[in-house]
Motif scaffolding. Structure first.
Motif, PDB file in Angstrom:
ATOM      1  N   TYR A 279       2.699   7.560  -9.236  1.00  0.00           N
ATOM      2  CA  TYR A 279       1.390   7.154  -8.709  1.00  0.00           C
ATOM      3  C   TYR A 279       1.084   5.703  -9.070  1.00  0.00           C
ATOM      4  O   TYR A 279       0.693   4.896  -8.217  1.00  0.00           O
ATOM      5  CB  TYR A 279       0.335   8.098  -9.276  1.00  0.00           C
ATOM      6  N   VAL A 282       3.045   2.969  -7.109  1.00  0.00           N
ATOM      7  CA  VAL A 282       2.541   2.772  -5.749  1.00  0.00           C
ATOM      8  C   VAL A 282       1.221   2.012  -5.775  1.00  0.00           C
ATOM      9  O   VAL A 282       1.015   1.065  -5.014  1.00  0.00           O
ATOM     10  CB  VAL A 282       2.379   4.128  -5.019  1.00  0.00           C
ATOM     11  N   LYS A 283       0.334   2.439  -6.675  1.00  0.00           N
ATOM     12  CA  LYS A 283      -0.970   1.787  -6.754  1.00  0.00           C
ATOM     13  C   LYS A 283      -0.831   0.313  -7.150  1.00  0.00           C
ATOM     14  O   LYS A 283      -1.523  -0.563  -6.614  1.00  0.00           O
ATOM     15  CB  LYS A 283      -1.847   2.516  -7.768  1.00  0.00           C
ATOM     16  N   SER A 286       0.602  -1.660  -4.239  1.00  0.00           N
ATOM     17  CA  SER A 286      -0.411  -1.760  -3.187  1.00  0.00           C
ATOM     18  C   SER A 286      -1.451  -2.814  -3.531  1.00  0.00           C
ATOM     19  O   SER A 286      -1.885  -3.602  -2.678  1.00  0.00           O
ATOM     20  CB  SER A 286      -1.082  -0.397  -2.995  1.00  0.00           C
ATOM     21  N   LYS A 287      -1.868  -2.849  -4.795  1.00  0.00           N
ATOM     22  CA  LYS A 287      -2.861  -3.825  -5.239  1.00  0.00           C
ATOM     23  C   LYS A 287      -2.369  -5.250  -5.042  1.00  0.00           C
ATOM     24  O   LYS A 287      -3.151  -6.163  -4.743  1.00  0.00           O
ATOM     25  CB  LYS A 287      -3.203  -3.574  -6.711  1.00  0.00           C
ATOM     26  N   ASN A 292       2.212  -0.879   2.053  1.00  0.00           N
ATOM     27  CA  ASN A 292       1.107  -0.153   2.661  1.00  0.00           C
ATOM     28  C   ASN A 292       0.974   1.176   1.915  1.00  0.00           C
ATOM     29  O   ASN A 292       1.853   2.037   2.001  1.00  0.00           O
ATOM     30  CB  ASN A 292       1.381   0.086   4.149  1.00  0.00           C
ATOM     31  N   GLU A 293      -0.108   1.329   1.161  1.00  0.00           N
ATOM     32  CA  GLU A 293      -0.245   2.490   0.268  1.00  0.00           C
ATOM     33  C   GLU A 293      -0.202   3.816   1.021  1.00  0.00           C
ATOM     34  O   GLU A 293       0.479   4.755   0.598  1.00  0.00           O
ATOM     35  CB  GLU A 293      -1.548   2.387  -0.523  1.00  0.00           C
ATOM     36  N   LYS A 294      -0.920   3.907   2.124  1.00  0.00           N
ATOM     37  CA  LYS A 294      -0.943   5.169   2.879  1.00  0.00           C
ATOM     38  C   LYS A 294       0.448   5.542   3.365  1.00  0.00           C
ATOM     39  O   LYS A 294       0.886   6.690   3.220  1.00  0.00           O
ATOM     40  CB  LYS A 294      -1.898   5.058   4.057  1.00  0.00           C
ATOM     41  N   THR A 297       2.693   6.565   0.420  1.00  0.00           N
ATOM     42  CA  THR A 297       2.279   7.869  -0.102  1.00  0.00           C
ATOM     43  C   THR A 297       2.754   8.990   0.807  1.00  0.00           C
ATOM     44  O   THR A 297       3.301  10.001   0.337  1.00  0.00           O
ATOM     45  CB  THR A 297       0.739   7.926  -0.226  1.00  0.00           C
ATOM     46  N   PHE A 316      -2.181  11.783  -5.865  1.00  0.00           N
ATOM     47  CA  PHE A 316      -2.538  11.338  -4.522  1.00  0.00           C
ATOM     48  C   PHE A 316      -3.261  12.425  -3.731  1.00  0.00           C
ATOM     49  O   PHE A 316      -3.575  12.222  -2.554  1.00  0.00           O
ATOM     50  CB  PHE A 316      -1.276  10.939  -3.734  1.00  0.00           C
ATOM     51  N   SER A 319      -6.622  11.428  -1.794  1.00  0.00           N
ATOM     52  CA  SER A 319      -6.424  10.397  -0.774  1.00  0.00           C
ATOM     53  C   SER A 319      -5.496  10.887   0.327  1.00  0.00           C
ATOM     54  O   SER A 319      -5.721  10.617   1.514  1.00  0.00           O
ATOM     55  CB  SER A 319      -5.873   9.107  -1.408  1.00  0.00           C
TER      56      SER A 319
END
Length: 327
Positions: A279, A282-283, A286-287, A292-294, A297, A316, A319
């Motif tokens: 997690y 990815v976060k 993405s930050k 692309n987080e979506k 994920t 996740f 979300s």
């Protein structure tokens, strides 16, 4: 098999509806289990710095959190508790008035059977040592730890839990817990064991969230080496022989081969735990705007389902449930 140009696999990718028609792996919010951290004597929510958007909750906020999760059609939660007091025996873990037990009772009273309540059965958050079992001398003692794990499971069952989830990786933990539950009349309480829980650096953010880093040494003597696939399968098989209801592979993303092998070998429900490090990576990316987080994920969760997991414990969950419901 016919070859090109007679056979053209791209014919089945020509439109969105055609791709939906032949989709092999499906993923819905009903496949997800949402972890929830509840902390004793907390007055307001605390953000977990290493896990963006994850919070420790006071007991007073549990109803709102479970309501949000339920409204997203996520069928289950995994409870983790952070106590105010810790000791060498982890006694707050099996206190009938402990933080996890209070949370279970409150959720059961307010939500009934609308959500499956799962709870972690371990000692690392509750011992002053930060280890998953009872220390004797300078080692984690397996058999005395079993007695304590059984007490924890029974106390959670009394509070109204649906599923206990031992994660301590003590040999015989499923058998000890099953025996204790049955003797106390909780034959319908199921066990989802962290059957093959590997010694992994992917757990680091969780130890921040749950305040459970070991105070000395490491967990190499009881967690599975990530180099040993056959040993992982023996752990799964032993849990099945001891009466487990659901087995789990943990972590998930770097262990897809073991999820697939478990699915191939054993005719039992298989869970996978997409852990805190997965997690956080990815976060973090993405930050920085690197991914692309979506999309990432979605790809990760589908890969875990494709490997053979029936259910996924994941940070996740909320979300993912939102974008899955819109799909």
């Amino acid at each position: 098999m016919m070859s090109f140009p007679t056979r053209r696999l791209r014919r089945l990718r020509t439109s969105e509806k055609m791709r939906e028609l032949i989709q092999e792996t499906t993923l819905t919010p009903r496949d997800l289990i949402c972890p929830v951290f509840v902390q004793e004597d907390l007055k307001s929510r605390i953000k977990v710095e290493s896990m963006s958007e994850i919070e420790r909750l006071p007991l007073e906020d549990i109803n709102d959190e479970i309501g949000t999760i339920s409204d997203l059609n996520i069928p289950s939660i995994m409870l983790f508790g952070i106590p105010t007091k810790k000791d060498d025996a982890g006694t707050s873990a099996f206190d009938d008035k402990g933080i996890v037990q209070k949370a279970i009772s409150q959720i059961r009273e307010n939500f009934g059977d609308k959500i499956v309540i799962m709870a972690d059965v371990c000692l690392c958050q509750f011992t002053s040592t930060g280890h998953c079992g009872i220390i004797k001398g300078d080692k984690v003692d397996n058999d005395s730890s079993l007695e304590t794990l059984a007490k924890i499971a029974v106390s959670q069952a009394k509070a109204g839990v649906d599923t206990v989830s031992p994660s301590a990786m003590m040999d015989g933990q499923v058998s000890a817990i099953r025996k204790a539950l049955d003797e106390e009349g909780f034959k319908d309480v199921s066990i989802m064991s962290h059957s093959a829980k590997h010694r992994s650096s992917f757990y680091s953010p969780f130890r921040d969230a749950a305040e459970c880093a070991p105070k000395f040494g490491d967990r190499k003597t009881y967690q599975v080496p990530f180099t040993n696939a056959r040993e992982a399968m023996m752990e799964v098989e032993m849990d099945i022989n001891e009466g487990v209801d659901i087995v789990m592979i943990k972590p998930a993303l770097a262990y897809l081969d073991l999820i697939a092998e478990t699915r191939r070998r054993f005719n039992v429900p298989v869970a996978a735990y997409s852990v805190s490090g997965e997690y956080a990576l990815v976060k973090g990316a993405s930050k920085q705007g690197w991914i692309n987080e979506k999309d990432i994920t979605e790809e990760i969760l589908y890969s875990i389902k494709r490997a053979g997991a029936d259910m996924i414990v994941t940070y996740f969950a909320k979300s993912a449930a939102k974008f899955l419901q819109k799909a």
